[in-house]
Design a protein around this motif. Structure first.
Motif, mmCIF file in Angstrom:
data_model
loop_
_atom_site.group_PDB
_atom_site.id
_atom_site.type_symbol
_atom_site.label_atom_id
_atom_site.label_comp_id
_atom_site.label_asym_id
_atom_site.label_seq_id
_atom_site.Cartn_x
_atom_site.Cartn_y
_atom_site.Cartn_z
ATOM 1 N N UNK A 150 0.833 -1.207 0.000
ATOM 2 C CA UNK A 150 0.000 0.000 0.000
ATOM 3 C C UNK A 150 0.868 1.258 0.000
ATOM 4 N N UNK A 151 0.844 2.003 -1.092
ATOM 5 C CA UNK A 151 1.636 3.237 -1.139
ATOM 6 C C UNK A 151 0.876 4.349 -1.870
ATOM 7 N N UNK A 152 -0.307 4.688 -1.365
ATOM 8 C CA UNK A 152 -1.077 5.762 -2.000
ATOM 9 C C UNK A 152 -0.375 7.107 -1.859
ATOM 10 N N UNK A 159 5.662 -0.770 8.527
ATOM 11 C CA UNK A 159 5.680 -2.084 9.151
ATOM 12 C C UNK A 159 4.917 -1.956 10.458
ATOM 13 N N UNK A 160 3.987 -2.859 10.704
ATOM 14 C CA UNK A 160 3.174 -2.776 11.911
ATOM 15 C C UNK A 160 4.033 -2.701 13.157
ATOM 16 N N UNK A 161 3.645 -1.835 14.069
ATOM 17 C CA UNK A 161 4.375 -1.713 15.328
ATOM 18 C C UNK A 161 4.373 -2.986 16.146
ATOM 19 N N UNK A 168 11.059 -13.125 9.548
ATOM 20 C CA UNK A 168 9.802 -13.557 8.934
ATOM 21 C C UNK A 168 8.779 -12.430 8.793
ATOM 22 N N UNK A 169 8.650 -11.591 9.815
ATOM 23 C CA UNK A 169 7.575 -10.605 9.789
ATOM 24 C C UNK A 169 7.735 -9.593 8.665
ATOM 25 N N UNK A 173 3.341 -9.538 3.632
ATOM 26 C CA UNK A 173 2.652 -8.341 3.179
ATOM 27 C C UNK A 173 1.625 -7.873 4.205
ATOM 28 N N UNK A 174 1.023 -8.811 4.907
ATOM 29 C CA UNK A 174 0.004 -8.456 5.886
ATOM 30 C C UNK A 174 0.524 -7.673 7.066
#
Length: 203
Positions: A150-152, A159-161, A168-169, A173-174
């Motif tokens: 996602x790069x609008x 990267x999720x906190x 692995x993380x 993509x999720x």
């Protein structure tokens, strides 16, 4: 040890120099893959042009400060730049450094860029690679993003906190999301993201 009177403590006046081979030298642990990771990128700024507003956030996961002077930022093609700040570019344990096209907030959209790499490195909006390499040639982290990321326009990709581990993380993509989807606010001139700050958790 720290026994006073011998020559490996920190007592003023004794043998506390940095001469190689004696027993008062301290050598930092060698860096390994994933010790520093890319955690957020703005590849398609909206407030200003890409040539000024692109930036990359890097997190130090080690327990020691790391000086990025002399490191290489590159892609898998032809873009490459050596980080060459006027002073040491130190990122402390658990802290962030922001690299970008410009370090002038009035020009770069208001991002707190710690060191500017100028025109030597560019980020394609659809797909590209961001590779961090030590002066000795060790690849520490490579983010290879595609059009699926996602790069609008005007919104950073994070990267999720909750996923700040390696390796692995970073490959899932999720675990990446747009900063707006993670609930991040705006910065500077109105683009969305958290440059130099902890990322929210992707929902």
């Amino acid at each position: 040890d720290t026994t006073a009177g011998d020559d490996d403590d920190t007592t003023a006046g004794d043998d506390d120099d940095t001469t190689a081979g004696d027993d008062d030298d301290s050598t930092a642990a060698p860096l390994a893959l994933g010790d520093l990771i890319i955690t957020e990128v703005l590849v398609n700024p909206g407030a200003v042009d890409d040539t000024a507003g692109e930036w990359i956030e890097v997190l130090n996961l080690t327990s020691a400060p790391v000086d990025l002077s002399g490191w290489v930022l590159s892609d898998r093609d032809t873009d490459s730049v050596i980080l060459s700040p006027a002073a040491a570019l130190v990122v402390n344990p658990g802290d962030y450094v922001v690299l970008g096209r410009s370090s002038v907030p009035a020009t770069n959209g208001g991002a707190p860029v710690d060191w500017a790499y100028g025109t030597a490195f560019t980020l394609a909006n659809a797909e590209d690679e961001i590779v961090l390499t030590t002066p000795g040639g060790l690849e520490i982290h490579a983010l290879e993003y595609t059009s699926a990321f996602p790069n609008p326009s005007g919104i950073a990709t994070q990267l999720s906190g909750a996923a700040l581990t390696y390796p692995a993380s970073l490959d899932l993509l999720g675990n990446w999301c747009s900063a707006s989807a993670a609930g991040a606010g705006t910065f500077g001139m109105g683009d969305t993201g958290t440059p130099g700050q902890t990322n929210p958790t992707c929902s």
